[in-house]
Design a protein around this motif. Structure first.
Motif, PDB file in Angstrom:
ATOM      1  N   ASP A   1      12.247  93.449   9.526  1.00 65.02           N
ATOM      2  CA  ASP A   1      13.183  93.558   8.910  1.00 65.02           C
ATOM      3  C   ASP A   1      13.630  94.658  10.168  1.00 65.02           C
ATOM      4  O   ASP A   1      14.657  95.430   9.793  1.00 65.02           O
ATOM      5  CB  ASP A   1      13.618  94.617   7.093  1.00 65.02           C
ATOM      6  CG  ASP A   1      13.013  93.388   6.610  1.00 65.02           C
ATOM      7  OD1 ASP A   1      12.989  91.863   6.740  1.00 65.02           O
ATOM      8  OD2 ASP A   1      12.690  93.440   5.701  1.00 65.02           O
ATOM      9  N   ASN A   2      12.953  96.185   9.895  1.00 66.67           N
ATOM     10  CA  ASN A   2      13.243  96.712  10.611  1.00 66.67           C
ATOM     11  C   ASN A   2      13.177  96.939  12.832  1.00 66.67           C
ATOM     12  O   ASN A   2      14.097  97.106  12.797  1.00 66.67           O
ATOM     13  CB  ASN A   2      11.409  98.085  10.482  1.00 66.67           C
ATOM     14  CG  ASN A   2      12.499  99.362  11.830  1.00 66.67           C
ATOM     15  OD1 ASN A   2      12.552 100.391  11.311  1.00 66.67           O
ATOM     16  ND2 ASN A   2      11.375  99.438  13.499  1.00 66.67           N
ATOM     17  N   PHE A   3      13.404  94.951  12.994  1.00 64.43           N
ATOM     18  CA  PHE A   3      13.425  94.869  13.859  1.00 64.43           C
ATOM     19  C   PHE A   3      14.727  94.240  13.617  1.00 64.43           C
ATOM     20  O   PHE A   3      15.699  94.701  14.955  1.00 64.43           O
ATOM     21  CB  PHE A   3      12.122  93.342  14.478  1.00 64.43           C
ATOM     22  CG  PHE A   3      12.815  92.324  15.373  1.00 64.43           C
ATOM     23  CD1 PHE A   3      13.667  93.421  16.493  1.00 64.43           C
ATOM     24  CD2 PHE A   3      13.467  91.732  15.012  1.00 64.43           C
ATOM     25  CE1 PHE A   3      14.200  91.735  17.597  1.00 64.43           C
ATOM     26  CE2 PHE A   3      14.237  90.626  15.367  1.00 64.43           C
ATOM     27  CZ  PHE A   3      14.879  90.737  16.507  1.00 64.43           C
ATOM     28  N   LEU A   4      15.344  93.857  13.375  1.00 66.94           N
ATOM     29  CA  LEU A   4      16.514  93.086  13.109  1.00 66.94           C
ATOM     30  C   LEU A   4      17.663  94.525  13.393  1.00 66.94           C
ATOM     31  O   LEU A   4      18.526  94.307  14.206  1.00 66.94           O
ATOM     32  CB  LEU A   4      16.830  92.251  11.985  1.00 66.94           C
ATOM     33  CG  LEU A   4      16.376  91.596  11.346  1.00 66.94           C
ATOM     34  CD1 LEU A   4      17.168  90.404  10.274  1.00 66.94           C
ATOM     35  CD2 LEU A   4      17.072  90.156  12.728  1.00 66.94           C
TER      36      LEU A   4
ATOM     37  N   MET B   1      21.566  97.504  16.729  1.00 68.81           N
ATOM     38  CA  MET B   1      21.981  98.951  16.758  1.00 68.81           C
ATOM     39  C   MET B   1      21.656  98.532  18.940  1.00 68.81           C
ATOM     40  O   MET B   1      22.425  98.737  19.640  1.00 68.81           O
ATOM     41  CB  MET B   1      20.880  99.145  16.582  1.00 68.81           C
ATOM     42  CG  MET B   1      21.561 100.952  17.067  1.00 68.81           C
ATOM     43  SD  MET B   1      20.691 102.312  16.169  1.00 68.81           S
ATOM     44  CE  MET B   1      19.210 102.085  16.939  1.00 68.81           C
ATOM     45  N   LYS B   2      20.648  98.205  19.472  1.00 68.76           N
ATOM     46  CA  LYS B   2      20.668  98.057  20.990  1.00 68.76           C
ATOM     47  C   LYS B   2      21.087  97.496  21.677  1.00 68.76           C
ATOM     48  O   LYS B   2      21.878  97.531  23.007  1.00 68.76           O
ATOM     49  CB  LYS B   2      19.046  97.913  21.107  1.00 68.76           C
ATOM     50  CG  LYS B   2      18.117  98.894  21.474  1.00 68.76           C
ATOM     51  CD  LYS B   2      16.743  98.154  21.388  1.00 68.76           C
ATOM     52  CE  LYS B   2      16.334  97.756  22.549  1.00 68.76           C
ATOM     53  NZ  LYS B   2      14.942  97.020  22.704  1.00 68.76           N
TER      54      LYS B   2
ATOM     55  N   GLN C   1      26.568  96.193  24.662  1.00 73.38           N
ATOM     56  CA  GLN C   1      27.962  95.507  24.968  1.00 73.38           C
ATOM     57  C   GLN C   1      29.250  97.335  24.969  1.00 73.38           C
ATOM     58  O   GLN C   1      29.917  96.759  25.327  1.00 73.38           O
ATOM     59  CB  GLN C   1      28.526  94.961  23.342  1.00 73.38           C
ATOM     60  CG  GLN C   1      27.008  93.508  23.372  1.00 73.38           C
ATOM     61  CD  GLN C   1      28.016  92.738  21.737  1.00 73.38           C
ATOM     62  OE1 GLN C   1      27.632  93.433  21.485  1.00 73.38           O
ATOM     63  NE2 GLN C   1      27.223  91.452  21.783  1.00 73.38           N
ATOM     64  N   ALA C   2      28.817  98.050  24.634  1.00 72.23           N
ATOM     65  CA  ALA C   2      29.575  98.333  24.484  1.00 72.23           C
ATOM     66  C   ALA C   2      29.368  98.989  25.827  1.00 72.23           C
ATOM     67  O   ALA C   2      30.577  99.721  26.930  1.00 72.23           O
ATOM     68  CB  ALA C   2      29.883  99.858  23.477  1.00 72.23           C
ATOM     69  N   ALA C   3      28.791  99.742  26.579  1.00 76.20           N
ATOM     70  CA  ALA C   3      27.813 100.328  27.787  1.00 76.20           C
ATOM     71  C   ALA C   3      28.286  99.358  28.671  1.00 76.20           C
ATOM     72  O   ALA C   3      29.344  99.353  29.498  1.00 76.20           O
ATOM     73  CB  ALA C   3      26.323 100.174  27.783  1.00 76.20           C
ATOM     74  N   TYR C   4      28.285  97.668  28.443  1.00 70.26           N
ATOM     75  CA  TYR C   4      29.098  96.539  29.434  1.00 70.26           C
ATOM     76  C   TYR C   4      30.760  96.820  29.469  1.00 70.26           C
ATOM     77  O   TYR C   4      30.996  96.846  30.764  1.00 70.26           O
ATOM     78  CB  TYR C   4      28.518  95.051  28.824  1.00 70.26           C
ATOM     79  CG  TYR C   4      28.907  93.821  29.514  1.00 70.26           C
ATOM     80  CD1 TYR C   4      29.335  93.581  30.323  1.00 70.26           C
ATOM     81  CD2 TYR C   4      30.100  93.295  29.185  1.00 70.26           C
ATOM     82  CE1 TYR C   4      29.106  92.400  30.925  1.00 70.26           C
ATOM     83  CE2 TYR C   4      30.796  92.360  29.724  1.00 70.26           C
ATOM     84  CZ  TYR C   4      30.093  91.811  31.144  1.00 70.26           C
ATOM     85  OH  TYR C   4      30.775  90.979  31.226  1.00 70.26           O
TER      86      TYR C   4
END
Length: 518
Positions: A245-248, A253-254, A259-262
């Motif tokens: 769940d934490n991984f998801l 978020m990553k 996508q925002a940086a791209y």
């Protein structure tokens, strides 16, 4: 301290890359969940670190004097050995020690006083090792693990060659747990376990002092036993602290940050290119244009990974069946011995029924008896009118060297090749998978090929025996959605309550009619 170090691992099959420059390390006591979509290379990674496969590039380094235990579902079990014999093989190193003690006792008869003193000292050390490793309670330990995984229900004196694939896997898992290695490598251990034995394995792994790497698509089980996630995707292997769940949460978020940086970088690239194009020809602005061109040339361009195709399952439905799907009259199922008392069961159109209960009590035997594949010991089954049945078997034995296209085309010869390709793609398979032989696919990819054949056949009754085994999270969720939408009737065997509870209208507990002692 690092138990296992993997550095710059690169591997592929033909022109299909699996890993590129992957690194990984395992520390003492870590409980790792190895996750990723079907076909990303989880089992391949296990085969590489255990030396069953040679990587194309990279180094694998284990700590010295380490005992590694791998759940190998393809291990050969010799005819003539009972389940008890195989489980006791876990303690072979202790039996060898006992043989060494007996050999030293024999040597004592002809030994000089000095040699005798040394032999007695050696025997004392070996004797302590036997005691400390529970050599004198081996039978009790064997029976405890066998009971935990339900092998006592099969019978510990049964020849291992007479076991089903699922029962063999249980025996191999029990032997592995008895060996209590420094690191356990488990590849989908819950596939052939029922709810009760999954619960037992969960408690066992929660208390396991040593390290393990676990591949599993059973998320509640995974969450309850691991403290680290390694995620395989797009030839990369990334580490996340915590449970699934934490991984998801972190992974999403990553992904959003990337996508925002791209998007921001693409806008900058467009502006720089536009400036260069407008100003490179003018003498007064040529230097500024060249400066921006250099910036463009040096820029490390962000690339977004291609989205993997997500499966889309839509079951084709035939005309409605008659009101009654099947009725049994004093049906006794089994092979040489009965597995049930007389059964009087009835299923009607629209019912979606889950068969639940411990492994080995006859759930699959009942399904196959209803379908007429197995002759009952006594009694009868009457199938209803206008039934068109789709059957998903739990195990498909033997090797299959046909390509995915050939496999599906054989089932639907009137379809054209582009239609076959489209049908397989809808099940979440890429072009490279579709053109590959079924033999080289992962367990989940093979299941998707079988589901492709099932969903493209018109049916009004689906008979599904553990359909979620090997399926990744996305495929499992999509299959659940498709079964909820299916308007026909369903007979389902599953060991995952999270999967079947929302789908079925009825749950039949097969333990209430079995002749097996539970």
């Amino acid at each position: 301290m690092s138990i296992l170090s993997v550095n710059n691992l690169t591997h592929g099959f033909g022109d299909r890359a699996i890993f590129h420059q992957v690194s990984f390390r395992l520390l003492k006591g870590e409980h790792i969940g190895l996750i990723g979509a079907n076909g990303e290379g989880k089992s391949t990674f296990m085969n590489i670190i255990t030396g069953k496969l040679e990587p194309d590039e990279g180094q694998i380094e284990w700590a010295k004097n380490l005992r590694v235990g791998y759940l190998d579902q393809h291990a050969v079990l010799e005819r003539g050995l009972t389940i008890r014999d195989v489980l006791k093989q876990a303690f072979q190193y202790l039996f060898d020690m006992e043989a060494e003690i007996n050999h030293k006792y024999e040597k004592m008869a002809e030994a000089s006083p000095e040699e005798l003193e040394q032999l007695l000292e050696d025997v004392g050390v070996l004797q302590d090792m036997l005691t400390n490793n529970d050599f004198y309670v081996i039978d009790a330990k064997v029976e405890e693990i066998a009971r935990g995984l339900g092998l006592d229900e099969i019978g510990l004196e049964k020849d291992v060659q007479d076991l089903s694939g699922g029962q063999r896997t249980k025996v191999l898992l029990a032997k592995l747990l008895l060996e209590k290695p420094d690191i356990l490598l488990l590849d989908e251990p819950t596939n052939f376990l029922d709810e009760q034995h999954i619960e037992w394995l969960k408690r066992y792994l929660q208390a396991y002092e040593n390290a393990f790497i676990l591949i599993s698509h059973d998320i509640p089980f995974l969450n309850s036993v691991i403290n680290l996630i390694y995620h395989m995707e797009n030839q990369e292997l990334n580490r996340y602290v915590g449970d699934y769940d934490n991984f998801l949460q972190v992974h999403e978020m990553k992904k959003n940050q990337l996508q925002a940086a791209y998007k921001k970088q693409q806008q900058e690239i467009a502006e720089l290119k536009d400036f260069v194009q407008r100003n490179k020809a003018r003498v007064s602005t040529r230097n500024m244009a060249m400066s921006r061109q250099k910036k463009l040339d040096k820029m490390e361009v962000i690339e977004l990974a291609k989205e993997k195709p997500k499966p889309q399952f839509h079951f084709q439905e035939s005309r409605a069946s008659g009101k009654v799907i099947f009725e049994t009259n004093d049906l006794v199922i089994g092979y040489e011995e009965p597995l049930s008392g007389p059964l009087n069961l009835r299923m009607e159109r629209g019912q979606k029924i889950a068969f639940v209960g411990a492994n080995g009590i006859g759930k699959t035997t009942l399904l196959r008896s209803i379908l007429g594949e197995i002759k009952p010991i006594s009694g009868s089954v009457t199938l209803g009118d206008y039934l068109t049945i789709g059957y998903f078997e739990q195990e498909v034995k033997g090797s299959n060297y046909r390509t995915c296209i050939e496999e599906v085309w054989d089932e639907f010869p009137s379809m054209r090749q582009f239609e076959i390709r489209a049908a397989l793609a809808k099940c979440g398979l890429t072009t490279k998978h579709i053109e590959s032989q079924i033999e080289v696919l992962s367990g989940g990819e093979k299941a998707k090929v079988r589901l492709c054949k099932l969903i493209n056949k018109e049916t009004n009754l689906l008979v599904l025996d553990e359909p979620t085994n090997h399926l990744d999270v996305d495929a499992k969720e999509e299959l659940k959605r498709a079964l909820l939408a299916y308007r026909g009737s369903i007979l389902l065997i599953s060991h995952e309550p999270e999967f079947y509870r929302d789908i079925v209208t009825d749950i039949w507990n097969c333990e209430t009619w079995t002749t097996k002692v539970l």
